[in-house]
Scaffold this motif. Structure first.
Motif, PDB file in Angstrom:
ATOM      1  N   TYR A 136      33.545 -32.536   8.449  1.00  0.00           N
ATOM      2  CA  TYR A 136      34.429 -33.491   7.781  1.00  0.00           C
ATOM      3  C   TYR A 136      35.824 -33.491   8.418  1.00  0.00           C
ATOM      4  O   TYR A 136      36.048 -34.178   9.408  1.00  0.00           O
ATOM      5  CB  TYR A 136      34.455 -33.215   6.271  1.00  0.00           C
TER       6      TYR A 136
ATOM      7  N   LEU B 217      37.063 -37.762   2.840  1.00  0.00           N
ATOM      8  CA  LEU B 217      36.462 -38.066   1.538  1.00  0.00           C
ATOM      9  C   LEU B 217      37.572 -37.985   0.491  1.00  0.00           C
ATOM     10  O   LEU B 217      38.150 -38.989   0.129  1.00  0.00           O
ATOM     11  CB  LEU B 217      35.321 -37.089   1.238  1.00  0.00           C
ATOM     12  N   ARG B 218      37.926 -36.771   0.047  1.00  0.00           N
ATOM     13  CA  ARG B 218      39.049 -36.627  -0.878  1.00  0.00           C
ATOM     14  C   ARG B 218      40.224 -35.874  -0.275  1.00  0.00           C
ATOM     15  O   ARG B 218      41.347 -36.008  -0.745  1.00  0.00           O
ATOM     16  CB  ARG B 218      38.596 -35.909  -2.159  1.00  0.00           C
ATOM     17  N   LEU B 219      39.964 -35.084   0.760  1.00  0.00           N
ATOM     18  CA  LEU B 219      41.037 -34.282   1.338  1.00  0.00           C
ATOM     19  C   LEU B 219      41.779 -35.048   2.429  1.00  0.00           C
ATOM     20  O   LEU B 219      41.161 -35.656   3.302  1.00  0.00           O
ATOM     21  CB  LEU B 219      40.462 -32.990   1.929  1.00  0.00           C
ATOM     22  N   LYS B 220      43.081 -34.973   2.389  1.00  0.00           N
ATOM     23  CA  LYS B 220      43.913 -35.615   3.405  1.00  0.00           C
ATOM     24  C   LYS B 220      43.905 -34.783   4.681  1.00  0.00           C
ATOM     25  O   LYS B 220      43.923 -33.558   4.641  1.00  0.00           O
ATOM     26  CB  LYS B 220      45.339 -35.769   2.900  1.00  0.00           C
TER      27      LYS B 220
END
Length: 291
Positions: free
Chosen positions: A203, A210-213
């Motif tokens: 990722y 997804l959700r993490l910057k």
């Protein structure tokens, strides 16, 4: 001087610790795959299977394809597992496990990775077969060994670090080439050649959100625009640099065959990735059997 039990760890039956294999269990030609389920997708083409052993994520089968004895082994994902697999494969052929001593005459294995990968260049089509001419390791594995970079591409890492404006807290990338003889064996009008980045995750390290910057949202764009003496980075995955580096240090021959099932530049994904992988498997087996 015998290798101590804490360093060369064996199971009760004398097999090597993680792989659970004995020296006679492996062939001189070894195909590595990340996915355990892909082992039998390869060996279903064998006319005979003589060895089938499992331990943890490591599933090994050895058999015969067109009179060529071949071992297929799953490594799991990442260069941490590659460190285990390549070192233990080498121990099986180059260390006398009973005496715990390195053999005086060393053997070279042919190690062929069959894996999936995503292209970062728009001109590399989905479902193509890419041979990794070189691999760039962002994983730090080779920094734990006495490794010297490939002189034929000297300066590549330094220029890449500048181009990426790489955070000093991150490991310096290393670059290592495939075995030229094996590359020639697998090259045809069905393959393209490229430079592969091996990173430590799927990722964030490969620019997925997804959700993490992400700390560097432009990493993939910077990788795709890097050019060193006409050489461009073509694709991303998680094992090749470790395979190339350890194989070279230990005197084995290695090449990485990549099924391109995603194109990060065009945002495409293969409509039938399993068909592409199966085609690459058959292509690799046919080429491997010609020796």
């Amino acid at each position: 001087m015998p290798l101590p039990p804490s360093e060369l760890i064996l199971n009760d039956d004398g097999s090597i610790y993680h792989l659970n294999l004995l020296p006679q269990d492996i062939a001189d030609a070894v195909i590595t795959v990340g996915d355990q389920d892909r082992v039998e997708k390869i060996t279903k083409h064998f006319k005979k299977i003589e060895v089938s052993k499992r331990k943890r994520e490591f599933f090994t089968q050895t058999g015969t394809f067109k009179n060529k004895r071949i071992t297929v082994i799953s490594t799991g994902i990442g260069t941490d597992n590659i460190d285990i697999v390549i070192n233990e494969l080498d121990a099986l052929v180059n260390i006398d496990l009973e005496k715990r001593q390195v053999k005086p005459n060393l053997k070279s294995l042919d190690i062929i990775r069959i894996g999936t990968s995503g292209s970062i260049q728009s001109n590399i089509p989905i479902d193509s077969f890419l041979i990794s001419d070189h691999a760039i390791g962002f994983d730090s594995l080779l920094h734990y060994y006495n490794f010297i970079e490939d002189e034929s591409i000297e300066g590549f890492s330094e220029e890449l670090v500048k181009h990426l404006n790489l955070d000093p807290a991150k490991s310096k990338p290393y670059i290592v080439g495939c075995d030229e003889g094996l590359k020639h064996k697998f090259t045809s009008d069905k393959t393209v050649e490229g430079i592969t980045v091996t990173n430590v995750g799927f990722y964030g390290p490969q620019g997925r959100v997804l959700r993490l910057k992400l700390k560097d949202e432009d990493l993939n764009d910077k990788l795709s625009t890097f050019n060193f003496e006409g050489k461009k980075i073509t694709n991303l995955e998680m094992e090749t640099a470790g395979i190339y580096g350890l194989s070279k240090l230990l005197g084995h021959r290695a090449v990485s065959m990549n099924a391109i099932i995603a194109n990060r530049a065009t945002k495409e994904f293969s409509k039938d990735s399993e068909k592409t992988i199966d085609s690459l498997i058959l292509y690799t087996l046919e080429k491997l059997s010609l020796s």
